[in-house]
Design a protein around this motif. Structure first.
Motif, mmCIF file in Angstrom:
data_model
loop_
_atom_site.group_PDB
_atom_site.id
_atom_site.type_symbol
_atom_site.label_atom_id
_atom_site.label_comp_id
_atom_site.label_asym_id
_atom_site.label_seq_id
_atom_site.Cartn_x
_atom_site.Cartn_y
_atom_site.Cartn_z
ATOM 1 N N THR A 34 0.823 -1.196 0.000
ATOM 2 C CA THR A 34 0.000 0.000 0.000
ATOM 3 C C THR A 34 0.864 1.256 0.000
ATOM 4 O OG1 THR A 34 -1.736 1.204 1.142
ATOM 5 C CG2 THR A 34 -0.215 -0.018 2.532
ATOM 6 N N THR A 35 0.402 2.277 -0.696
ATOM 7 C CA THR A 35 1.109 3.548 -0.699
ATOM 8 C C THR A 35 0.327 4.597 0.073
ATOM 9 O OG1 THR A 35 0.102 4.130 -2.819
ATOM 10 C CG2 THR A 35 2.284 3.107 -2.883
ATOM 11 N N GLU A 36 -0.771 4.169 0.682
ATOM 12 C CA GLU A 36 -1.559 5.083 1.497
ATOM 13 C C GLU A 36 -0.782 5.425 2.759
ATOM 14 O OE1 GLU A 36 -5.680 4.932 3.984
ATOM 15 O OE2 GLU A 36 -5.630 3.930 2.038
ATOM 16 N N THR B 261 3.620 8.299 7.064
ATOM 17 C CA THR B 261 4.366 7.294 6.311
ATOM 18 C C THR B 261 3.446 6.192 5.814
ATOM 19 O OG1 THR B 261 6.210 5.724 6.418
ATOM 20 C CG2 THR B 261 4.931 6.026 8.430
ATOM 21 N N SER B 262 3.910 5.482 4.823
ATOM 22 C CA SER B 262 3.161 4.335 4.298
ATOM 23 C C SER B 262 3.612 3.030 4.955
ATOM 24 C CB SER B 262 3.325 4.240 2.781
ATOM 25 O OG SER B 262 4.688 4.129 2.436
ATOM 26 N N HIS B 263 4.558 3.118 5.893
ATOM 27 C CA HIS B 263 4.990 1.913 6.605
ATOM 28 C C HIS B 263 3.878 1.407 7.521
ATOM 29 C CE1 HIS B 263 9.030 2.040 5.144
ATOM 30 N NE2 HIS B 263 9.265 3.232 5.657
#
Length: 102
Positions: free
Chosen positions: A2-4, A21-23
């Protein structure tokens, strides 16, 4: 993957920070714990207990670890590339009837 991006609030050495962050949660927690541990170590060895000095020492310690890991990874990659080249040459030689003695 995911890049959200998600917002996180956390403390480093008791100071609040925000991170977008997308983490995933586990990765962010691991990062926070890692930096907090490094900061605690640095605060313990700084003579005047300065947050700024501890932060710089922490950054230097993390940079050292990163550089050493990158060097190790580069050496390992080089070894793998050499092995792949050797295996490729052995395969080519076996196709043409030649056998290498190691």
């Amino acid at each position: 993957m995911t890049t959200e991006k998600k917002n996180y609030n956390f403390l480093i050495a008791g100071v609040p920070y925000k991170l977008k962050t997308s983490h995933d949660d586990a990765t962010v927690q691991e990062m926070v714990d890692f930096v907090n541990n490094k900061m605690n170590q640095a605060m313990g060895v700084t003579k005047n207990g300065s947050f700024q000095n501890a932060a710089v020492l922490t950054a230097m310690n993390i940079a050292e670890e990163l550089i050493l890991l990158k060097r190790k990874a580069a050496r390992e990659l080089e070894k793998l590339e050499e092995k792949a080249l050797s295996l490729s040459q052995e395969l080519e030689n076996s196709k043409s009837g030649k056998v290498l003695n190691n």
